[in-house]
Design a protein around this motif. Structure first.
Motif, mmCIF file in Angstrom:
data_model
loop_
_atom_site.group_PDB
_atom_site.id
_atom_site.type_symbol
_atom_site.label_atom_id
_atom_site.label_comp_id
_atom_site.label_asym_id
_atom_site.label_seq_id
_atom_site.Cartn_x
_atom_site.Cartn_y
_atom_site.Cartn_z
ATOM 1 N N SER A 1 0.851 -1.194 0.000
ATOM 2 C CA SER A 1 0.000 0.000 0.000
ATOM 3 C C SER A 1 0.881 1.236 0.000
ATOM 4 O O SER A 1 2.059 1.178 0.368
ATOM 5 C CB SER A 1 -0.928 0.023 1.227
ATOM 6 O OG SER A 1 -0.172 0.160 2.420
ATOM 7 N N ALA A 2 0.296 2.347 -0.394
ATOM 8 C CA ALA A 2 1.021 3.614 -0.405
ATOM 9 C C ALA A 2 0.036 4.735 -0.108
ATOM 10 O O ALA A 2 -1.087 4.738 -0.627
ATOM 11 C CB ALA A 2 1.706 3.852 -1.746
ATOM 12 N N THR A 3 0.444 5.659 0.737
ATOM 13 C CA THR A 3 -0.438 6.757 1.127
ATOM 14 C C THR A 3 0.342 8.065 1.176
ATOM 15 O O THR A 3 1.566 8.073 1.311
ATOM 16 C CB THR A 3 -1.074 6.522 2.510
ATOM 17 O OG1 THR A 3 -0.028 6.331 3.484
ATOM 18 C CG2 THR A 3 -1.976 5.307 2.507
ATOM 19 N N VAL A 4 -0.410 9.156 1.077
ATOM 20 C CA VAL A 4 0.135 10.497 1.255
ATOM 21 C C VAL A 4 -0.627 11.145 2.399
ATOM 22 O O VAL A 4 -1.863 11.071 2.454
ATOM 23 C CB VAL A 4 -0.017 11.338 -0.027
ATOM 24 C CG1 VAL A 4 0.420 12.778 0.225
ATOM 25 C CG2 VAL A 4 0.788 10.729 -1.164
ATOM 26 N N ALA A 5 0.095 11.747 3.333
ATOM 27 C CA ALA A 5 -0.564 12.328 4.508
ATOM 28 C C ALA A 5 0.095 13.640 4.885
ATOM 29 O O ALA A 5 1.274 13.871 4.596
ATOM 30 C CB ALA A 5 -0.490 11.356 5.682
ATOM 31 N N ARG A 6 -0.690 14.486 5.520
ATOM 32 C CA ARG A 6 -0.135 15.701 6.080
ATOM 33 C C ARG A 6 0.770 15.331 7.253
ATOM 34 O O ARG A 6 0.635 14.258 7.829
ATOM 35 C CB ARG A 6 -1.263 16.619 6.565
ATOM 36 C CG ARG A 6 -2.199 17.100 5.469
ATOM 37 C CD ARG A 6 -1.440 17.888 4.413
ATOM 38 N NE ARG A 6 -0.753 19.050 4.981
ATOM 39 C CZ ARG A 6 0.259 19.689 4.404
ATOM 40 N NH1 ARG A 6 0.739 19.244 3.253
ATOM 41 N NH2 ARG A 6 0.801 20.737 4.969
ATOM 42 N N PRO A 7 1.708 16.193 7.643
ATOM 43 C CA PRO A 7 2.617 15.875 8.744
ATOM 44 C C PRO A 7 1.860 15.548 10.028
ATOM 45 O O PRO A 7 0.843 16.162 10.347
ATOM 46 C CB PRO A 7 3.441 17.158 8.903
ATOM 47 C CG PRO A 7 3.391 17.803 7.564
ATOM 48 C CD PRO A 7 2.026 17.495 7.022
ATOM 49 N N SER A 8 2.368 14.567 10.757
ATOM 50 C CA SER A 8 1.784 14.162 12.021
ATOM 51 C C SER A 8 2.849 14.245 13.111
ATOM 52 O O SER A 8 4.042 14.448 12.835
ATOM 53 C CB SER A 8 1.259 12.724 11.932
ATOM 54 O OG SER A 8 2.359 11.823 11.809
ATOM 55 N N LEU A 9 2.421 14.053 14.356
ATOM 56 C CA LEU A 9 3.389 14.038 15.448
ATOM 57 C C LEU A 9 4.330 12.842 15.335
ATOM 58 O O LEU A 9 5.458 12.886 15.820
ATOM 59 C CB LEU A 9 2.664 14.021 16.801
ATOM 60 C CG LEU A 9 1.953 15.317 17.184
ATOM 61 C CD1 LEU A 9 1.272 15.175 18.537
ATOM 62 C CD2 LEU A 9 2.927 16.497 17.205
#
Length: 337
Positions: free
Chosen positions: A302-310
């Motif tokens: 799988s591959a995802t794009v996400a906003r920055p997290s802690l």
């Protein structure tokens, strides 16, 4: 050191070590740690088990004495006037503090009486807190019949009985199911506004720190590695996170080398089968990343794009993901036991 005006907690150069026992080396649980907490705010100490959060809280609440360093709570020196500090704070430990054989109301009244409240005032305060935490209809039940979430709310209420200036919450939702955690979060948010007090929260839940803390410090191996508001910390990581989960038989070394050749990616790293990188525009960069992996014969689950997290913040400052750090800490604890 003296606390600045408006600081409810001020700590500087705190050090605390423990004997490893049986010939093992000394463990430095707190290592030159310092921070300040503004009055009327929620400050979070975020880190995996064993990072030094609870030891720091014990020092500030006078349950342990630092080997060196200084600390003030509610403007009071914790070393010189521990008794005054205890009267100014409420403390909610990780383990339950209530008597399971007494009712919720009885536990609260007893806590108030131990803090010097009159019987009349303790009963009035207990009724108010039971109402605030939605426990009024359960006030006459023995605490051993409470659910985990109800018992934890009662623990927090006990810590608030004498209207402390500073409330210490040590891992307040550990062991609770997701629904109970969400309920307690909501109560804590309402409580901080109604009580106008300062809260020091320790947690190893990223989402808890993100939601509850006005400001937080990330603790790793007894040191604060970075701090700020949750948004400041996340916004400090420019761009998006690109996260790739490899198939079980994929070669992570080959995959990392392939991603490093994608010019739009930076900070490429791996943690087991999970590879992470940053990109200014993650959605636009992801196809190129997948093409590079395909060309290297790497199978992707799988591959995802996400906003920055802690979690990304923790990775940036410690070199490992929070999940991996937590797993490592739990393995150490299991080995030690």
């Amino acid at each position: 050191m003296a606390p600045r005006t408006g600081s409810a907690i001020a700590a500087e150069h705190l050090v605390k070590s423990y004997s490893g026992g049986r010939g093992k080396p000394v463990v430095r649980a707190v290592d030159d740690l310092g921070f300040e907490v503004a009055s009327g705010t929620v400050f979070g100490l975020l880190g995996p088990n064993g990072a030094g959060k609870s030891t720091t809280m014990k020092i500030l609440s006078t349950l342990a004495r630092a080997d060196s360093g200084t600390a003030f709570v509610a403007g009071i020196d914790v070393n010189r006037n521990p008794g005054r500090v205890r009267r100014a704070i409420g403390f909610v430990a990780q383990k339950p503090v209530s008597d399971p054989n007494d009712t919720g109301a009885e536990n609260l009244v007893l806590a108030g009486r131990l803090q010097g409240m009159s019987g009349r005032d303790a009963k009035a305060r207990a009724r108010a807190l039971l109402d605030r935490f939605g426990l009024t209809e359960h006030a006459g039940r023995q605490v051993k019949t409470y659910s985990g979430g109800m018992a934890r709310k009662l623990d927090v209420a006990i810590g608030l009985m004498h209207r402390p200036e500073v409330l210490f919450l040590d891992e307040p939702t550990t062991g609770l199911d997701p629904e109970a955690r969400a309920e307690l979060w909501a109560e804590l948010e309402r409580m901080t506004g109604a009580e106008n007090l300062t809260v020091l929260l320790t947690t190893h839940y990223l989402d808890e720190a993100d939601r509850l803390a006005d400001r937080l410090a990330i603790v790793d191996h007894g040191r604060i590695v970075t701090g700020g508001t949750p948004e400041e910390l996340k916004n400090g990581l420019r761009g998006d996170a690109v996260i790739v989960e490899l198939a079980p038989d994929a070669d992570a070394v080959v995959a990392l080398a392939a991603l490093e050749r994608v010019g739009a990616l930076r900070e490429v790293g791996g943690d087991g089968r999970t590879l992470r990188a940053r990109a200014d525009n993650g959605a636009a960069t992801l196809p190129a990343a997948l093409a590079a992996l395909e060309a290297a014969a790497v199978v992707v689950a799988s591959a995802t794009v996400a906003r920055p997290s802690l979690d990304d913040v923790y990775l940036r400052h410690t070199g490992r993901t929070f999940t991996r750090a937590q797993e490592s800490a739990e393995h150490v604890l299991e080995t030690a036991s």
